[in-house]
Structures are given as structure tokens and as C-alpha cells.
Design a protein around this motif. Structure first.
Motif, PDB file in Angstrom:
ATOM      1  N   CYS A 219       0.840  -1.208   0.000  1.00 50.17           N
ATOM      2  CA  CYS A 219       0.000   0.000   0.000  1.00 50.17           C
ATOM      3  C   CYS A 219       0.870   1.250   0.000  1.00 50.17           C
ATOM      4  CB  CYS A 219      -0.870   0.059   1.259  1.00 50.17           C
ATOM      5  SG  CYS A 219      -1.997  -1.306   1.427  1.00 50.17           S
ATOM      6  N   GLN A 253      -4.799  -4.370  -2.353  1.00 59.75           N
ATOM      7  CA  GLN A 253      -5.483  -4.643  -1.078  1.00 59.75           C
ATOM      8  C   GLN A 253      -4.441  -4.861   0.011  1.00 59.75           C
ATOM      9  OE1 GLN A 253      -9.071  -5.745  -0.505  1.00 59.75           O
ATOM     10  NE2 GLN A 253      -8.880  -7.202   1.138  1.00 59.75           N
ATOM     11  N   CYS A 254      -4.637  -4.201   1.141  1.00 59.63           N
ATOM     12  CA  CYS A 254      -3.686  -4.294   2.256  1.00 59.63           C
ATOM     13  C   CYS A 254      -3.592  -5.735   2.773  1.00 59.63           C
ATOM     14  CB  CYS A 254      -4.141  -3.373   3.384  1.00 59.63           C
ATOM     15  SG  CYS A 254      -3.002  -3.337   4.771  1.00 59.63           S
ATOM     16  N   GLY A 256      -2.841  -6.461   5.796  1.00 56.84           N
ATOM     17  CA  GLY A 256      -3.223  -6.486   7.211  1.00 56.84           C
ATOM     18  C   GLY A 256      -2.061  -6.259   8.160  1.00 56.84           C
ATOM     19  N   GLY A 257      -0.856  -6.287   7.633  1.00 61.99           N
ATOM     20  CA  GLY A 257       0.350  -6.160   8.465  1.00 61.99           C
ATOM     21  C   GLY A 257       0.379  -4.963   9.403  1.00 61.99           C
ATOM     22  N   PRO A 258      -0.110  -3.805   8.985  1.00 59.87           N
ATOM     23  CA  PRO A 258      -0.012  -2.636   9.860  1.00 59.87           C
ATOM     24  C   PRO A 258      -0.728  -2.780  11.211  1.00 59.87           C
ATOM     25  CG  PRO A 258      -0.423  -1.935   7.617  1.00 59.87           C
ATOM     26  CD  PRO A 258      -0.551  -3.431   7.626  1.00 59.87           C
ATOM     27  N   VAL A 259      -1.681  -3.690  11.332  1.00 51.31           N
ATOM     28  CA  VAL A 259      -2.348  -3.838  12.637  1.00 51.31           C
ATOM     29  C   VAL A 259      -1.853  -5.075  13.401  1.00 51.31           C
ATOM     30  CG1 VAL A 259      -4.426  -2.533  12.047  1.00 51.31           C
ATOM     31  CG2 VAL A 259      -4.375  -4.996  11.616  1.00 51.31           C
ATOM     32  N   LEU A 262      -1.048  -4.634  17.228  1.00 50.04           N
ATOM     33  CA  LEU A 262      -2.151  -4.436  18.179  1.00 50.04           C
ATOM     34  C   LEU A 262      -3.261  -5.467  18.038  1.00 50.04           C
ATOM     35  CD1 LEU A 262      -2.547  -0.533  18.097  1.00 50.04           C
ATOM     36  CD2 LEU A 262      -1.252  -1.923  19.699  1.00 50.04           C
ATOM     37  N   TYR A 263      -3.539  -5.871  16.817  1.00 46.48           N
ATOM     38  CA  TYR A 263      -4.659  -6.797  16.583  1.00 46.48           C
ATOM     39  C   TYR A 263      -4.230  -7.940  15.662  1.00 46.48           C
ATOM     40  CZ  TYR A 263      -7.050  -2.638  18.243  1.00 46.48           C
ATOM     41  OH  TYR A 263      -7.420  -1.547  18.968  1.00 46.48           O
ATOM     42  N   LYS A 266      -6.920  -9.686  13.569  1.00 49.49           N
ATOM     43  CA  LYS A 266      -7.413  -8.931  12.407  1.00 49.49           C
ATOM     44  C   LYS A 266      -6.392  -9.008  11.272  1.00 49.49           C
ATOM     45  CE  LYS A 266     -10.208  -5.677  15.015  1.00 49.49           C
ATOM     46  NZ  LYS A 266     -10.551  -4.313  15.355  1.00 49.49           N
ATOM     47  N   PHE A 270      -7.103 -10.329   7.335  1.00 50.04           N
ATOM     48  CA  PHE A 270      -6.854  -9.569   6.102  1.00 50.04           C
ATOM     49  C   PHE A 270      -5.835 -10.271   5.217  1.00 50.04           C
ATOM     50  CE2 PHE A 270      -7.994  -5.995   9.067  1.00 50.04           C
ATOM     51  CZ  PHE A 270      -9.313  -5.981   8.661  1.00 50.04           C
TER      52      PHE A 270
ATOM     53  N   PRO B  34     -11.066  -1.678   3.226  1.00 54.22           N
ATOM     54  CA  PRO B  34     -10.940  -3.140   3.202  1.00 54.22           C
ATOM     55  C   PRO B  34     -11.346  -3.777   4.518  1.00 54.22           C
ATOM     56  CG  PRO B  34      -8.769  -2.100   3.269  1.00 54.22           C
ATOM     57  CD  PRO B  34      -9.772  -1.007   3.100  1.00 54.22           C
ATOM     58  N   TYR B  64      -7.533   2.616  16.212  1.00 53.61           N
ATOM     59  CA  TYR B  64      -6.225   1.953  16.141  1.00 53.61           C
ATOM     60  C   TYR B  64      -6.237   0.758  15.182  1.00 53.61           C
ATOM     61  CZ  TYR B  64      -4.289   4.872  19.791  1.00 53.61           C
ATOM     62  OH  TYR B  64      -3.823   5.953  20.490  1.00 53.61           O
ATOM     63  N   SER B  65      -7.419   0.380  14.711  1.00 51.29           N
ATOM     64  CA  SER B  65      -7.508  -0.734  13.745  1.00 51.29           C
ATOM     65  C   SER B  65      -7.281  -0.284  12.309  1.00 51.29           C
ATOM     66  CB  SER B  65      -8.890  -1.386  13.798  1.00 51.29           C
ATOM     67  OG  SER B  65      -9.110  -1.991  15.026  1.00 51.29           O
ATOM     68  N   LEU B  67      -5.796   0.580   8.958  1.00 48.40           N
ATOM     69  CA  LEU B  67      -4.555   0.059   8.372  1.00 48.40           C
ATOM     70  C   LEU B  67      -3.662   1.159   7.802  1.00 48.40           C
ATOM     71  CD1 LEU B  67      -6.377  -2.809   6.501  1.00 48.40           C
ATOM     72  CD2 LEU B  67      -4.696  -3.200   8.295  1.00 48.40           C
ATOM     73  N   CYS B  69      -3.888   2.338   5.004  1.00 43.10           N
ATOM     74  CA  CYS B  69      -3.528   1.829   3.665  1.00 43.10           C
ATOM     75  C   CYS B  69      -3.816   2.838   2.562  1.00 43.10           C
ATOM     76  CB  CYS B  69      -4.264   0.525   3.381  1.00 43.10           C
ATOM     77  SG  CYS B  69      -6.023   0.713   3.044  1.00 43.10           S
ATOM     78  N   MET B  71      -6.465   3.485   0.929  1.00 44.12           N
ATOM     79  CA  MET B  71      -7.444   3.164  -0.112  1.00 44.12           C
ATOM     80  C   MET B  71      -8.519   4.260  -0.146  1.00 44.12           C
ATOM     81  SD  MET B  71      -8.349   1.002  -2.444  1.00 44.12           S
ATOM     82  CE  MET B  71      -8.264  -0.772  -2.322  1.00 44.12           C
TER      83      MET B  71
END
Lengths: 324, 100
Positions: A219, A253-254, A256-259, A262-263, A266, A270, B34, B64-65, B67, B69, B71
Motif C-alpha cells: 500500500c 489490497q492491504c 493487514g500487516g499494519p495492525v 495491536l490486533y 485482524k 486480512f 478493506p 487503532y484498527s 490500516l 492503507c 485506499m
């Protein structure tokens, strides 16, 4: 739950403020990849790893530990961990990276250095003086701490006489190229990713390559800095067929790594979703160009019939790994 | 009943150009996310503009969730700096709630 978010963010921010990295590594750990490559010390143009590839094996271990604790009442003691961490670097005790993983991530950095050398790019390396760029703290909203750190990194770069930087991952690139420029007046370091640098060169593959790969755009590369064509050009020039997933390029499409910090649950969800898009291309291999994407997608692909590879590996094989 | 106030927006703007007022409420961001987070960022930024701090606090996990990203931001017709705004909001929460 919210307080545990605060404690995790707090530990990472405290580490950056006190120890110059979200997860401080020794100089030996952060520079091991360069052993034997004889890269000159410093210079006006340096290869800047930003420690992202080196950190990933440690982060992976720590996330597994954190995830186990989060499902227990111990989650309510995170604040104690943060308090202790202000005085003692607890990451030294918590993070034990897998030796095999360290070797793999170090090899990816070596690939990048060897690719640049093959392209006749003149560069040095700051070795133990190099600092983490601060991406995670920036994303988590640690503005004041990030600003102080950015000034520290910039002062170090100036004292070393650095005028241009070649980065190896999108997050460090974004920090050094765009974020620092918003923090530091008259910021004057030229920053390019190694993919941009290599794409500007007329590289000749060392052997006839074939096969196909699905491509996963980061991204940050795609939407933050429009680095979309360069990896495709390098792969296609090597003879590799690049297959595009349903969402690609500017619409990637992300993973999901950035969260993940913390999560993690999640992040996993992703990554699975993205993996399905990559699998739908029909390819058995997919390339990522960011170590965070790479790790998250690799985990998602563990039980799947697709392999996630770092683009540096594919490019190294195509341009440097002469079979003769 | 909540009373609208610019206090929160003023506070956030000390930390950066929180340009949420450029939002035209078209819903592109929520449609493209997303995550499928319907609160982010359109509705959330509206809470900020109206100064509804309790509503913002109730959505800390969502904040905080994100991303980051981009988009949403890359397709925003109002040119709202969504990711910068989210970082600014996190910075505010870090200071006020987490004492960072």
C-alpha cells in the motif's frame, strides 16, 4: 482492552525515545547481513536498511508471546511491563528470534546489496551508526517522539556527510522521503528505494528466466509514493510473467500487516483475504516488496498451496545468480 | 443531549492540519475500506468536528484498527488527509488516555 493498546504503544514509543528503536537490536544483530560483502563505510550515497528486515524475526517472536498473554488475565499487567521497560530493556528478554528466520531475512538484504552492485551503483553503508526510521511509532500516533527521533536521524546523516539514501522497504522510504520532510525544515536528503534505482538502470538478466508470479503491491509503495511500474519492469525485463490479482497497483489490497502489533487476529484475517486474491491468479508463487507484507502473507500461506517470496530473491536469481 | 463544540477540533489542530471539514460525506471511504469499518473515517471525523469526545472515545479500538492503507484517501473527492488525521487522532488519544 483499550488499556493494553496504550501499554503496547507506550512500550514501543518509550523504546524509540530511550533506545532509538521500537525494538532495539545490537549493532552485531543489525549489521550481520553485511558481513563479508565489504561495503564501504559511509559515503555520500548509502544503502539504508532502517532495520526493518532485521527486526521482523524478533517482532514475529514477540507478537506470538504477546498474543498468548493477551488471552489470559496477564493482559492486565502490561502496564507493569511498560513501567519496568522504562528502566530495563525488556525486549532483550522477550525477543528471541528464530536463527533460520534471521538468516533468511539477512539473505534478503544481501540480495539487495548484490543487485545494486551488479547495477554498478556506488554506495556505502553506515553499519552500527544506522538508526531505525520510526515508522511504527509514526503510524501509532507518537508525534512528539517521532519528531525528536527524526531530528536525531537527520543529524546523524548530516554528520556522516550523507546526501542520498537508497532504501530497502516502503515504510522506511516513506519516513525518510516524505515524513521527515514535513518535520525538518530544509530537509535535503535525496531518497529512493532500491527498486527505483534498479529500474533506472539497464540491467541485463544473467540467464534466461521463465515462469510466472503473482504480484502484491505494498500500500505504501503504491498509494503513498506511486512506486508501481518499477517492480513490474524489473521482473518483466528478466523474462518473468507478472500476473495481477483482482486488486492491484493503485488499488492494491492491504495485507493487514499494519495492525499486526495491536490486533494480530485482524491482521491474519486480512492476510487470508489477500492471499485468496493472489491464489486466484493461478500462480504458485507470489512476490511481496515489503518485509511486513512478506511476513504477514507468509504466515497466511503456511498451509496453502502458494509460496510468498520477497521480490529481492526473484530479482537476485534473475540478475545475479549466474548458473555458469 | 450532546452539545456541539469546536473544542476537540481546535485541540487536534494544534498537532496538525486536521482537515476533516473538507469531507463532503459522500461515503467513498466507508465503501472502499478493506476493513469494512463503517465508522471510519467519515462518521468518526464528524464526531470530531462536532466535538463529541465521548463518541470518539467509544471508538478507540476502531481508530487503532485503521490500516493506514490509503485506499480511502486515494479516492477521496474532498482530498481529506485521512491517514494524517487518523495519526493525529491517535496522537491525541495517546496523550490524553494513555499518558504517552
Amino acid at each position: 482492552m483499550n488499556q493494553s493498546i496504550g501499554d503496547i504503544v507506550g512500550i514501543l514509543a518509550d523504546n524509540l525515545a530511550l533506545r532509538k528503536s521500537v525494538m532495539p537490536l545490537s549493532a552485531k544483530q543489525s549489521t550481520a547481513w553485511a558481513k563479508g560483502l565489504n561495503i564501504p563505510h559511509g559515503g555520500t550515497c548509502v544503502l539504508y536498511t532502517g532495520h526493518m528486515y532485521q527486526l521482523l524475526p524478533y517482532i514475529s517472536t514477540m507478537q506470538k508471546q504477546t498474543e498468548m498473554v493477551r488471552s489470559t488475565p496477564l493482559v492486565h499487567t502490561f502496564w507493569i511491563g511498560r513501567l519496568i521497560n522504562k528502566f530495563i530493556n525488556t525486549t532483550w528478554f522477550m525477543a528471541r528470534a528464530d536463527a533460520k528466520q534471521k538468516k533468511i531475512y539477512n539473505r534478503r538484504l544481501r540480495n539487495i546489496a548484490l543487485l545494486l552492485r551488479k547495477a554498478n551503483v556506488d554506495f556505502g553503508y553506515l553499519y552500527g551508526k544506522e538508526l531505525y526510521a520510526g515508522a511504527l511509532v509514526s503510524d501509532l500516533g507518537g508525534k512528539d517522539i517521532l519528531e525528536a527521533h527524526a531530528r536525531r536521524v537527520y543529524a546523524m546523516l548530516k554528520s556522516e556527510g550523507v546526501k542520498s539514501i537508497i532504501t530497502v522497504d516502503p515504510h522506511t522510504t516513506d519516513m525518510l522521503k516524505d515524513m521527515y520532510a514535513t518535520i525538518i525544515p530544509d530537509y535535503d536528503i535525496e531518497v529512493k528505494s532500491y527498486l527505483e534505482v534498479l529500474a533506472e538502470k539497464d540491467m541485463i538478466p544473467c540467464k534466461k528466466n521463465e515462469g510466472e508470479l503473482a504480484i502484491h503491491d505494498s500500500c505504501v509503495y503504491a498509494r503513498y509514493m506511486n512506486t508501481i511500474e518499477q517492480p513490474r519492469k524489473l521482473l518483466a525485463n528478466a523474462g518473468i510473467t507478472v500476473k495481477e490479482p483482482a486488486q492491484t497497483g493503485k488499488f492494491t489490497q492491504c495485507c493487514g500487516g499494519p495492525v499486526e502489533a495491536l490486533y494480530p487476529e485482524k491482521a491474519r484475517k486480512f492476510a487470508k483475504e489477500r492471499l485468496e486474491q493472489l491464489k486466484a491468479t493461478g500462480c504458485k508463487e507470489a512476490v511481496a516488496m515489503c518485509p511486513i507484507c512478506l511476513q504477514n502473507l507468509e504466515h497466511a500461506a503456511e498451509t496453502e498451496d502458494i509460496t510468498i517470496r520477497d521480490i529481492s530473491e526473484c530479482l537476485y536469481e534473475a540478475y545475479c545468480d549466474d548458473p555458469s | 443531549m450532546n452539545k456541539a463544540t469546536t473544542k476537540l477540533l481546535t485541540e487536534l489542530r494544534k498537532d496538525g492540519d486536521f482537515n476533516a471539514t473538507a469531507c463532503i460525506n459522500c461515503g467513498t471511504c466507508t465503501g472502499l475500506c478493506p476493513h469494512g469499518l463503517d465508522i471510519l473515517p467519515r462518521e468518526l471525523f464528524r464526531y470530531v468536528i462536532l466535538g463529541l469526545e465521548d463518541k470518539v472515545e467509544a471508538n478507540i479500538e476502531t481508530i487503532y484498527s485503521c490500516l493506514l492503507c490509503k485506499m480511502c484517501e486515494a479516492n477521496c473527492p474532498g482530498d481529506v488527509n485521512i491517514t494524517a488525521n487518523i495519526r493525529t487522532l491517535r496522537n491525541y488519544i495517546n496523550r490524553k488516555h494513555f499518558k504517552i
